[in-house]
Design a protein around this motif. Structure first.
Motif, mmCIF file in Angstrom:
data_model
loop_
_atom_site.group_PDB
_atom_site.id
_atom_site.type_symbol
_atom_site.label_atom_id
_atom_site.label_comp_id
_atom_site.label_asym_id
_atom_site.label_seq_id
_atom_site.Cartn_x
_atom_site.Cartn_y
_atom_site.Cartn_z
ATOM 1 N N SER A 37 0.831 -1.212 0.000
ATOM 2 C CA SER A 37 0.000 0.000 0.000
ATOM 3 C C SER A 37 0.860 1.253 0.000
ATOM 4 C CB SER A 37 -0.927 -0.011 1.210
ATOM 5 O OG SER A 37 -1.816 -1.105 1.152
ATOM 6 N N GLN A 125 -8.562 7.413 -8.086
ATOM 7 C CA GLN A 125 -9.043 6.445 -7.111
ATOM 8 C C GLN A 125 -10.383 5.851 -7.526
ATOM 9 O OE1 GLN A 125 -7.441 5.269 -4.506
ATOM 10 N NE2 GLN A 125 -5.666 6.598 -4.771
ATOM 11 N N ALA A 129 -8.178 2.730 -9.656
ATOM 12 C CA ALA A 129 -7.667 2.057 -8.464
ATOM 13 C C ALA A 129 -8.776 1.192 -7.873
ATOM 14 C CB ALA A 129 -7.174 3.076 -7.436
ATOM 15 N N ASN A 131 -9.431 -1.557 -4.634
ATOM 16 C CA ASN A 131 -8.809 -2.086 -3.421
ATOM 17 C C ASN A 131 -9.812 -2.919 -2.638
ATOM 18 O OD1 ASN A 131 -10.338 -0.211 -1.665
ATOM 19 N ND2 ASN A 131 -9.029 1.349 -2.589
ATOM 20 N N ILE A 748 -4.357 -2.315 -8.770
ATOM 21 C CA ILE A 748 -5.218 -3.095 -7.871
ATOM 22 C C ILE A 748 -4.418 -3.412 -6.610
ATOM 23 C CG2 ILE A 748 -6.569 -5.191 -7.638
ATOM 24 C CD1 ILE A 748 -6.694 -5.259 -10.745
ATOM 25 N N ASP A 749 -4.989 -3.073 -5.436
ATOM 26 C CA ASP A 749 -4.323 -3.307 -4.156
ATOM 27 C C ASP A 749 -5.111 -4.355 -3.374
ATOM 28 O OD1 ASP A 749 -2.841 -3.244 -1.879
ATOM 29 O OD2 ASP A 749 -3.431 -1.232 -1.252
ATOM 30 N N ASP A 750 -4.680 -5.641 -3.469
ATOM 31 C CA ASP A 750 -5.330 -6.745 -2.748
ATOM 32 C C ASP A 750 -6.846 -6.661 -2.855
ATOM 33 O OD1 ASP A 750 -3.711 -8.710 -1.858
ATOM 34 O OD2 ASP A 750 -3.158 -7.708 -0.007
ATOM 35 N N GLY A 751 -7.344 -6.470 -4.083
ATOM 36 C CA GLY A 751 -8.766 -6.232 -4.275
ATOM 37 C C GLY A 751 -9.617 -7.482 -4.250
ATOM 38 N N THR A 780 -0.452 -7.722 -4.091
ATOM 39 C CA THR A 780 -1.165 -8.810 -3.414
ATOM 40 C C THR A 780 -0.228 -9.566 -2.488
ATOM 41 O OG1 THR A 780 -2.526 -10.778 -3.760
ATOM 42 C CG2 THR A 780 -0.705 -10.447 -5.286
#
Length: 797
Positions: A37, A125, A129, A131, A748-751, A780
């Motif tokens: 992150s 965002q 983006a 998440n 993508i953040d650990d979506g 991830t």
């Protein structure tokens, strides 16, 4: 935009860290607290600016060690490479460098704004983006809330506006409820009191007949005033419409002129005729140029030195070796092709080994193909022998022939062994496991590939030495290169130079005989020129054009007509059907109609003022008729209650209309893009659900989903996981719709932490597909990415 390199001076846990992103699909893998992150926040901060304020709600990611706050990002935009540098969180220093020219822009912010276009930190965002927090919120939504969010996903900022609309709705409900009878809400209480007071007033009025006559007169005057106000409102609306038509009228007239010109457009020259005529022009120009050159050659002094000493030296040294060099180039190409074939065989066999490793022991003991045999099929053996014979007869180097024959024979042997191993699965357990044998074959093929690559490198070094020798002669018609892949092209050029030199020497020796040949050749070319000119005249006659100048003029006119057609289409988009119909039906100028409407509006306003003054006098007379003070008090109470009710209703209506306006505006904004979003979302949703759902339909702002068996589901019938997949499909579809206008990576953040293994695998497949045209950056902690993605695509934190 494609991010290529990330370099961090100091940001959170990262200090003096560089990340290279060679692929369009990049995975940053690491456990919790690995800094994923933080890295995503760094990318956002570099593009849109770091946080300027500190608070307990804002993480500014101060470096944990002594380091300069900030870093660099190298990115590719519209074919150009840039380096963006930001230093310091406050009093930020910004640099932007064009890496092709190594130019640092004096004022970088406008250049960066132009590159980012309409994308801000907030829109980044909301569009690009994704998440885990966002998908967790989706899981908590009711079906109606999810449907509302999907319908407005094309409107940037819809989430915040929906919150505002909901707040307005709640406040309006707090003021008034249509079905409330207890009067607990303020507006309901006022209305109840107003009804009681009016009932009391009516009871008293029944005792005063004169009052009713006066009241009837007042009511008639009120009706007349209301009718006149309605008429004035209609005229004001008509005036607004006329003003808009007056603004559009010049553009409408211009559009009609273009439509008339479009109707008068001349017959177009088709593309085939245009291409053929341009080919003839090109041939004509080449023939004229060649004839001119031949004329100059025939007139030149035969004693001129045809070639300089440098060229003669090159021909003397290189001509005897040219055959050997051409064979060397052919060997290089053959070895390169063979290595490519070996590489494909290696990758195919590695995939087969991987698939074999994933099968269960029970599956290995019961192969699907009962017809497998331990022997090599006769047709495969014959094919292998034929291929080896063809390779040995090829006109290439003997070493390469032997190498290719060994490779082909090894391929046949491996095929036979795989068939044999498949048959031996049912044999006793004491025999060697098939997966070990397949791995051994894979290792042998890998060794074969490495040996071939080593031989290719040795041949490439030899070729480079020959290229250096050829480059040293500095021949004008021979390209200087040190790339082995260009060696064949360089030898062809050298061969042409040698042939031309020899031909010129022979021509010089022939003397008079050569002049006769040149004269005959000149006559042939002259006749070809006449034939080309005749065909050009035939083409011009077929399209009714006199000469080349008129032909090109016709092409220019076609281009102008095409541009005018595009302008016409752009103009037509600025009108709706109602406006075009209204402008077409006008019988007088809009300005005259505006003048007439304004005059009538003025007259009606004067009449309204007179009626209101008359009403005021009638109200005074009405008060004189009413002698009972109780009625006056009740009327005052009613007036006060009316004022309070109207104020409450205004507040209620403002909040209700504000909520409705926000929802309608978001719906309109979303619907402009919704057809494109719906098409892509359907494709992605089908992929993510493994083909369970094949269509998304929207009717009357209701979303329904169609399965492969033609069953129809509403959002309320979906599981939470499927709802997440639908939302992700819509989000990614929206980003893809904007891809033609805005080039930006999806991050993508650990979506997908709530996705099961199958859904996550399909999502990874969708990421691969998206990365073909758009960069995807995936953060991830799930170790399954280590098998779903290739090593160059993974950065382990």
């Amino acid at each position: 935009m494609k991010i290529e390199v990330i370099k961090i001076y100091g940001f959170g846990k990262w200090v003096n860290q560089t990340f290279t992103l060679p692929e369009s699909m990049m995975v940053f893998y690491g456990e919790n607290e690995a800094g994923k992150s933080t890295l995503m926040a760094f990318i956002s901060g570099m593009l849109f600016g770091f946080a300027s304020k500190k608070s307990k709600f804002i993480n500014t990611y101060e470096p944990k060690e002594q380091a300069v706050y900030g870093g660099e990002i190298q990115f590719l935009h519209q074919g150009k490479s840039y380096r963006l540098i930001r230093r310091h969180r406050t009093n930020t220093e910004l640099e932007l460098i064009d890496l092709q020219t190594n130019e640092a822009f004096a004022n970088p912010q406008p250049i960066l704004d132009d590159i980012l276009g309409p994308i801000t930190s907030e829109t980044f965002q909301q569009i690009y983006a994704i998440n885990a927090d966002e998908l967790a919120e989706v899981r908590s939504l009711t079906p109606a809330e999810l449907e509302q969010r999907l319908l407005k996903i094309g409107a940037v900022g819809a989430t915040e506006w929906l919150s505002v609309a909901n707040q307005f709705e709640k406040e309006a409900q707090g003021l008034f409820a249509a079905n409330s009878k207890n009067g607990k809400r303020p507006l309901n209480g006022l209305l109840n009191e107003y009804r009681r007071t009016v009932d009391n007033q009516l009871e008293i009025q029944r005792q005063l007949p004169t009052y009713f006559a006066s009241l009837e007169s007042l009511q008639n005057q009120h009706v007349a005033i209301e009718k006149l106000k309605t008429k004035i409102t209609d005229q004001q609306n008509s005036l607004l419409e006329l003003n808009e038509l007056a603004r559009l009228e010049p553009l409408y007239l211009q559009m009609r002129k273009l439509e008339q010109k479009q109707a008068q457009q001349v017959k177009k020259i088709n593309e085939d005729t245009k291409v053929r005529f341009e080919q003839l022009q090109f041939q004509k120009a080449n023939l004229i140029e060649e004839l001119t050159r031949l004329e100059q050659t025939m007139q030149a002094d035969n004693t001129n030195n045809i070639q300089n000493s440098n060229l003669s030296e090159a021909v003397t040294k290189l001509q005897p070796r040219l055959g050997m060099l051409l064979e060397m180039a052919a060997n290089y190409r053959a070895m390169d092709q063979q290595i490519n074939q070996l590489t494909r065989q290696y990758q195919q066999m590695r995939a087969e080994v991987s698939n074999f490793a994933e099968t269960t022991p029970m599956q290995r003991q019961h192969p699907m193909n009962s017809a497998s045999s331990s022997d090599i099929p006769k047709w495969k053996l014959g094919l292998g022998v034929a291929v080896i014979a063809i390779v040995l007869l090829m006109p290439i180097n003997l070493v390469v022939k032997v190498l290719l024959a060994l490779i082909v024979g090894g391929g046949v042997w491996l095929t036979g062994n795989r068939n044999a191993d498949a048959h031996k699965v049912d044999q006793p357990a004491k025999e060697a496991p098939t997966d070990q044998l397949a791995q051994t074959q894979l290792n042998q093929l890998q060794a074969q590939l490495q040996a071939s690559q080593a031989q290719l490198r040795q041949l490439e070094e030899t070729i480079n030495a020959e290229q250096s020798n050829i480059n040293g002669f500095k021949l004008a018609s021979v390209t200087n290169t040190m790339a082995a892949s260009d060696f064949s092209m360089q030898l062809q050029q050298l061969s042409q130079v040698i042939n031309e030199h020899v031909a010129e020497q022979q021509a010089h020796a022939l003397g008079k005989a050569d002049q006769v040949y040149q004269e005959q050749y000149y006559k042939q070319r002259h006749q070809q020129l006449a034939n080309v000119q005749q065909e050009m005249q035939t083409v011009l006659a077929s399209i009714g054009v006199a000469d080349e100048a008129e032909f090109h003029l016709q092409i220019v006119k076609q281009n102008v007509d095409k541009q005018q057609n595009q302008e016409l289409i752009a103009m037509q988009k600025q009108f709706n059907d109602q406006q075009i119909t209204r402008l077409a039906s006008l019988t007088s100028p809009v300005t005259d109609m505006i003048t007439t409407t304004k005059m009538h509006l003025t007259q009606n306003n004067v009449q309204l003022a007179a009626l209101e003054q008359q009403l005021q006098s009638s109200q005074i007379q009405h008060l004189k008729v009413v002698s009972n003070g109780t009625i006056n008090e009740i009327e005052q109470q009613i007036a006060n209650l009316q004022r309070d009710v109207i104020a409450g209703l205004e507040d209620f209506m403002i909040k209700q209309l504000s909520a409705q306006w926000i929802n309608e505006a978001l719906k309109q904004s979303s619907q402009q893009r919704m057809p494109q979003i719906l098409t892509l979302a359907t494709k992605y949703f089908q992929m993510l659900t493994g083909g369970n759902f094949i269509a998304i339909k929207m009717k009357s702002n209701m979303i329904s989903l169609i399965t492969a068996t033609d069953e129809q589901f509403s959002l309320a019938e979906l599981s939470k996981g499927t709802s997440e997949q639908l939302y992700v499909a819509f989000r990614i579809a929206f980003a893809q719709v904007l891809a033609d206008m805005i080039e930006f990576p999806i991050i993508i953040d650990d979506g997908f932490v709530n996705f099961d293994a199958q859904r996550l695998g399909r999502m990874h497949g969708l990421m691969h597909e998206l990365s073909i045209n758009q960069q995807v950056i995936y953060f991830t902690s799930n170790p399954v990415v280590l098998t779903d993605f290739t090593t160059p695509q993974i950065v382990t934190l």
